[in-house]
Motif scaffolding. Structure first.
Motif, PDB file in Angstrom:
ATOM      1  N   CYS A  96     -22.592  -4.356 -18.873  1.00 29.78           N
ATOM      2  CA  CYS A  96     -21.789  -3.174 -18.202  1.00 29.78           C
ATOM      3  C   CYS A  96     -21.532  -4.051 -16.764  1.00 29.78           C
ATOM      4  CB  CYS A  96     -22.626  -2.109 -17.897  1.00 29.78           C
ATOM      5  SG  CYS A  96     -22.760  -1.094 -19.235  1.00 29.78           S
ATOM      6  N   ASP A 144     -20.417  -0.264 -11.552  1.00 29.41           N
ATOM      7  CA  ASP A 144     -19.572   1.149 -11.658  1.00 29.41           C
ATOM      8  C   ASP A 144     -18.389   1.209 -10.901  1.00 29.41           C
ATOM      9  OD1 ASP A 144     -21.672   1.789 -13.271  1.00 29.41           O
ATOM     10  OD2 ASP A 144     -22.679   3.469 -11.844  1.00 29.41           O
ATOM     11  N   VAL A 202     -17.638   3.118 -16.037  1.00 31.88           N
ATOM     12  CA  VAL A 202     -18.267   1.856 -16.230  1.00 31.88           C
ATOM     13  C   VAL A 202     -17.769   0.997 -17.063  1.00 31.88           C
ATOM     14  CG1 VAL A 202     -20.685   1.045 -16.791  1.00 31.88           C
ATOM     15  CG2 VAL A 202     -20.609   3.350 -15.982  1.00 31.88           C
ATOM     16  N   ILE A 206     -17.012  -2.208 -19.599  1.00 32.19           N
ATOM     17  CA  ILE A 206     -17.836  -2.774 -20.745  1.00 32.19           C
ATOM     18  C   ILE A 206     -17.351  -4.095 -20.689  1.00 32.19           C
ATOM     19  CG2 ILE A 206     -18.371  -2.898 -23.130  1.00 32.19           C
ATOM     20  CD1 ILE A 206     -18.109   0.093 -23.135  1.00 32.19           C
ATOM     21  N   ALA A 259     -14.750   0.908 -21.718  1.00 33.44           N
ATOM     22  CA  ALA A 259     -15.438   1.514 -20.561  1.00 33.44           C
ATOM     23  C   ALA A 259     -16.117   2.699 -20.978  1.00 33.44           C
ATOM     24  CB  ALA A 259     -14.518   1.929 -19.515  1.00 33.44           C
ATOM     25  N   ASP A 260     -16.932   3.287 -20.166  1.00 35.46           N
ATOM     26  CA  ASP A 260     -17.484   4.540 -20.348  1.00 35.46           C
ATOM     27  C   ASP A 260     -17.158   5.477 -19.123  1.00 35.46           C
ATOM     28  OD1 ASP A 260     -19.233   6.933 -20.462  1.00 35.46           O
ATOM     29  OD2 ASP A 260     -20.988   5.787 -19.823  1.00 35.46           O
ATOM     30  N   GLY A 301     -27.407  -3.710 -18.770  1.00 37.74           N
ATOM     31  CA  GLY A 301     -26.479  -2.442 -18.903  1.00 37.74           C
ATOM     32  C   GLY A 301     -26.882  -1.455 -19.675  1.00 37.74           C
TER      33      GLY A 301
END
Length: 149
Positions: free
Chosen positions: A13, A16, A30, A32, A51-52, A140
């Motif tokens: 990751c 942020d 976050v 990736i 991404a998250d 990550g």
């Protein structure tokens, strides 16, 4: 209900991107950036670009929603949407038990990954149901996806 490990992923990751306090809680994205995965029937790499989008609410609950692509060693691309819930023990709960905060013990994250894949070889990913766990990793996060059997 029985489960068996389908795959374990180590997802790298980036930093942020904190959107900040919204009406629902603190929103973060976050990125990736890569990683690897391996299971009894499939292994390969996590491709950069997903991404998250996660949310942490004031009560310690939260949600995760990630979309990314993995590539099996034979070149097959597999799309993943992984959504779930998290719970972080509150300071009051920790004080009641007179313990220090420990991420492994005090944060619970469970997900329901779903897969899209073309071709026949990996259709078992599209046709079955899975549950997942999410834990921190030095690069990550570490995810484990279990197939419901």
């Amino acid at each position: 209900m029985n489960v068996e490990l389908a795959m374990e992923l180590v997802v790298h990751c980036g930093p942020d991107l904190e959107i900040g306090e919204t009406h629902g809680g603190i929103r973060r994205v976050v990125p990736i950036t890569g990683g690897t995965f391996e299971g009894p029937k499939v292994k390969g790499v996590v491709l950069p670009g997903g991404a998250d989008w996660n949310l942490t609410r004031p009560d310690g609950t939260g949600s995760v929603w990630a979309r990314y692509t993995i590539q099996a060693d034979d070149g097959t691309l597999i799309s993943i949407i992984n959504q779930g819930k998290s719970y972080i023990r509150s300071a009051e709960e920790l004080n009641e038990q007179k313990s220090e905060f420990d991420f492994e013990r005090d944060v619970y994250m469970y997900t329901t990954p779903s897969f899209e894949v073309a071709g026949e070889k990996y259709q078992w990913l599209s046709k079955n149901m899975f549950i997942g766990t999410l834990r921190p990793h030095p690069e990550g996060v570490q995810l484990r996806f279990y197939q419901l059997i």
